[in-house]
Design a protein around this motif. Structure first.
Motif, mmCIF file in Angstrom:
data_model
loop_
_atom_site.group_PDB
_atom_site.id
_atom_site.type_symbol
_atom_site.label_atom_id
_atom_site.label_comp_id
_atom_site.label_asym_id
_atom_site.label_seq_id
_atom_site.Cartn_x
_atom_site.Cartn_y
_atom_site.Cartn_z
ATOM 1 N N ALA A 29 -8.803 0.201 9.964
ATOM 2 C CA ALA A 29 -8.913 -0.883 10.777
ATOM 3 C C ALA A 29 -10.196 -1.557 10.915
ATOM 4 C CB ALA A 29 -8.177 -1.003 11.964
ATOM 5 N N LEU A 75 -1.258 -2.292 4.174
ATOM 6 C CA LEU A 75 -2.067 -1.719 5.167
ATOM 7 C C LEU A 75 -2.904 -2.964 6.023
ATOM 8 C CD1 LEU A 75 -3.243 0.397 7.105
ATOM 9 C CD2 LEU A 75 -4.843 0.888 5.416
ATOM 10 N N VAL A 76 -3.382 -3.729 5.173
ATOM 11 C CA VAL A 76 -4.091 -5.158 5.615
ATOM 12 C C VAL A 76 -3.067 -5.971 6.427
ATOM 13 C CG1 VAL A 76 -5.441 -6.910 4.824
ATOM 14 C CG2 VAL A 76 -5.691 -5.095 3.503
ATOM 15 N N VAL A 80 -5.249 -4.081 20.118
ATOM 16 C CA VAL A 80 -4.833 -3.973 18.511
ATOM 17 C C VAL A 80 -4.238 -5.364 18.143
ATOM 18 C CG1 VAL A 80 -3.144 -2.830 16.930
ATOM 19 C CG2 VAL A 80 -4.233 -1.396 18.786
ATOM 20 N N THR A 140 -1.980 1.967 12.325
ATOM 21 C CA THR A 140 -2.894 2.171 11.181
ATOM 22 C C THR A 140 -4.333 2.961 11.771
ATOM 23 O OG1 THR A 140 -3.919 0.187 12.100
ATOM 24 C CG2 THR A 140 -2.302 0.060 10.407
ATOM 25 N N GLY A 175 -6.199 -7.541 15.184
ATOM 26 C CA GLY A 175 -5.306 -8.065 14.128
ATOM 27 C C GLY A 175 -5.407 -9.363 13.922
ATOM 28 N N ARG A 207 -0.319 -4.878 7.915
ATOM 29 C CA ARG A 207 -0.156 -4.052 9.286
ATOM 30 C C ARG A 207 -1.383 -4.201 10.234
ATOM 31 N NH1 ARG A 207 0.653 1.616 7.477
ATOM 32 N NH2 ARG A 207 0.628 2.050 9.670
ATOM 33 N N VAL A 208 -2.569 -4.214 9.711
ATOM 34 C CA VAL A 208 -3.792 -4.342 10.816
ATOM 35 C C VAL A 208 -3.586 -5.753 11.506
ATOM 36 C CG1 VAL A 208 -6.169 -4.529 10.772
ATOM 37 C CG2 VAL A 208 -5.223 -2.664 9.660
ATOM 38 N N GLU A 209 -3.279 -6.887 10.477
ATOM 39 C CA GLU A 209 -3.318 -8.240 10.986
ATOM 40 C C GLU A 209 -1.991 -8.423 11.911
ATOM 41 O OE1 GLU A 209 -3.227 -10.854 7.582
ATOM 42 O OE2 GLU A 209 -5.539 -10.640 7.092
ATOM 43 N N ASP A 217 -0.464 -3.473 14.221
ATOM 44 C CA ASP A 217 0.179 -2.311 14.421
ATOM 45 C C ASP A 217 -0.581 -1.156 14.738
ATOM 46 O OD1 ASP A 217 1.667 0.168 13.586
ATOM 47 O OD2 ASP A 217 2.156 -0.363 11.745
#
Length: 112
Positions: free
Chosen positions: A64, A48-49, A17, A59, A21, A51-53, A56
């Motif tokens: 993602a 959310l973007v 993950v 998500t 990210g 968090r993906v980066e 996290d």
């Protein structure tokens, strides 16, 4: 709304993950795309973007993957024919399982 308790994740999952990210962030910055632009194209929030980066694991996988696709992170073989063939092969392998191991689908009763 309170955040649900965190599950214990394997090191492999956490690293995968995080790698996704970092790849998303790297390509987004290299292409000069803002977080707001990615969020708008993906139909998600800027948070959310971010968090993906940040890697996290909470998500959604669909979000993602969509964000990764927007910035150009290769998730699978870029040739759609190869992906379609892999899907077909996976379905064939699953069809060989005994019926007890297959997911049962029942008809939805929607006549109220």
């Amino acid at each position: 709304m309170p955040k649900p308790p965190t599950r214990a994740l394997s090191r492999q999952t956490r690293e995968a993950v995080r790698l996704l990210g970092l790849a998303v962030r790297d390509l987004r910055l290299a292409r000069g795309i803002t977080v707001a632009e990615v969020a708008e194209r993906a139909g998600v929030s800027r948070g959310l973007v971010n968090r993906v980066e940040a890697g996290d694991p909470g998500t959604g996988i669909g979000a993602a993957f969509e964000i990764a696709a927007i910035v150009g992170v290769p998730l699978f073989d870029p040739d759609p024919k190869v992906v379609s063939r892999e899907i077909a092969l996976a379905r064939e392998r699953l069809a060989l399982l005994p019926s007890a191991a297959r997911v049962r689908t029942s008809e939805v009763k929607d006549d109220f």
